[in-house]
Design an enzyme around this catalytic site. Structure first.
Site, mmCIF file in Angstrom:
data_model
loop_
_atom_site.group_PDB
_atom_site.id
_atom_site.type_symbol
_atom_site.label_atom_id
_atom_site.label_comp_id
_atom_site.label_asym_id
_atom_site.label_seq_id
_atom_site.Cartn_x
_atom_site.Cartn_y
_atom_site.Cartn_z
ATOM 1 N N ASN A 34 0.899 -1.225 -0.040
ATOM 2 C CA ASN A 34 -0.165 0.169 0.048
ATOM 3 C C ASN A 34 0.770 1.265 -0.053
ATOM 4 O OD1 ASN A 34 -1.530 2.332 1.795
ATOM 5 N ND2 ASN A 34 -3.089 1.056 0.978
ATOM 6 N N ASP A 35 0.712 2.277 -1.029
ATOM 7 C CA ASP A 35 1.291 3.404 -0.955
ATOM 8 C C ASP A 35 1.277 4.295 0.363
ATOM 9 O OD1 ASP A 35 -1.310 3.974 -1.690
ATOM 10 O OD2 ASP A 35 -0.624 5.623 -3.012
ATOM 11 N N GLY A 61 -7.566 10.461 -4.036
ATOM 12 C CA GLY A 61 -8.286 10.008 -3.003
ATOM 13 C C GLY A 61 -7.932 10.201 -1.804
ATOM 14 N N GLU A 81 -8.441 2.105 5.417
ATOM 15 C CA GLU A 81 -9.458 2.598 4.444
ATOM 16 C C GLU A 81 -10.316 3.515 4.880
ATOM 17 O OE1 GLU A 81 -8.486 2.060 1.369
ATOM 18 O OE2 GLU A 81 -6.690 1.073 1.665
ATOM 19 N N HIS A 84 -13.715 5.603 2.331
ATOM 20 C CA HIS A 84 -15.140 5.177 1.734
ATOM 21 C C HIS A 84 -16.019 4.976 3.147
ATOM 22 C CE1 HIS A 84 -13.672 5.615 -2.317
ATOM 23 N NE2 HIS A 84 -12.881 4.788 -1.863
ATOM 24 N N CYS A 94 -19.936 9.282 -4.298
ATOM 25 C CA CYS A 94 -18.460 9.102 -4.616
ATOM 26 C C CYS A 94 -17.906 8.091 -5.711
ATOM 27 C CB CYS A 94 -18.114 8.313 -3.107
ATOM 28 S SG CYS A 94 -16.293 7.862 -2.905
ATOM 29 N N CYS A 96 -16.887 5.222 -5.572
ATOM 30 C CA CYS A 96 -17.182 4.069 -5.057
ATOM 31 C C CYS A 96 -18.837 3.527 -5.229
ATOM 32 C CB CYS A 96 -16.593 3.633 -3.607
ATOM 33 S SG CYS A 96 -17.646 4.505 -2.551
ATOM 34 N N CYS A 101 -19.511 9.785 1.059
ATOM 35 C CA CYS A 101 -18.068 9.216 1.691
ATOM 36 C C CYS A 101 -17.072 10.348 2.168
ATOM 37 C CB CYS A 101 -17.373 8.319 0.842
ATOM 38 S SG CYS A 101 -18.245 6.665 0.486
#
Length: 220
Positions: A34-35, A61, A81, A84, A94, A96, A101
């Site tokens: 994960n960045d 995001g 996370e 969302h 959103c 998603c 969100c």
């Protein structure tokens, strides 16, 4: 852990075997991660993050990474996370597909769009967004007794107004006679923050002599 990207809303990926594809293309070992976690590794190694901290990344995001007792929380793939999580059921739609969100309110793209539509309201827009993020972060900050939260994003978005509003809101909602609110600050590592974190992860994972030293994120 096996290098398969289960889902990427922004990139349109689903069940993509990224590790295998990149290894086949390059012929070198590949780690998929994960960045935002990588950014927090860099901020912990080279910046001012404490052993109990969070990093919030604001760009197209919104992402978050969590460090507890000097360990980046990666065992649960969706830890951090926050993008969302619905903060207003009547809010905008959103990417998603859900409504209201957090990302639909405080992503860099969303804020840039609002500012371009009403440049005179820039300070109000960023103050409002910082306060909203502060309210959302107050719960994990109080629950986990975080010492600091770093915010990474474009300087025209994550500016003094944004950080001050976020800090004021967290302080207002978390501070008690027996608990202090975490310090809020911009990331201090610059635009290569994620790359530096990725390089650190590769060294710690693929070089045995370093990997054997232990799992503490704070070791340099």
């Amino acid at each position: 852990p096996n290098g398969v990207v289960r889902k990427s809303v922004h990139l349109g990926w689903s069940e993509l075997p990224l590790k295998t594809e990149v290894e086949n293309a390059t012929g070198v070992p590949v780690i998929v991660g994960n960045d935002t976690n990588a950014a927090l590794v860099a901020e912990r190694f080279f910046g001012d993050c404490s052993p109990n901290s969070m990093l919030i990344s604001i760009g197209r995001g919104v992402g978050a990474a969590l460090c507890l007792n000097d360990v980046i929380i990666e065992e649960f793939l969706t830890a951090g996370e926050i993008a969302h999580v619905v903060v207003d059921p009547n809010g905008p739609i959103c990417e998603c597909g859900k409504q209201g969100c957090l990302e639909s309110f405080v992503s860099g793209d969303r804020l840039q769009q609002r500012i371009s539509q009403d440049p005179a309201a820039r300070t109000h827009i960023l103050t409002e967004a910082g306060a909203l993020l502060g309210r959302v972060m107050a719960i994990p900050a109080g629950l986990l007794d975080l010492r600091d939260i770093s915010v990474y994003g474009a300087p025209e978005i994550v500016n003094t107004q944004f950080i001050d509003a976020m800090e004021n809101e967290i302080s207002r909602t978390v501070t008690t006679d027996y608990q202090e609110a975490p310090q809020i600050h911009r990331c201090r590592q610059g635009e290569d923050l994620t790359l530096r974190g990725q390089a650190t992860i590769v060294i710690r994972t693929l070089v045995p002599t370093i990997h054997e030293r232990g799992s503490l994120i704070g070791e340099a």
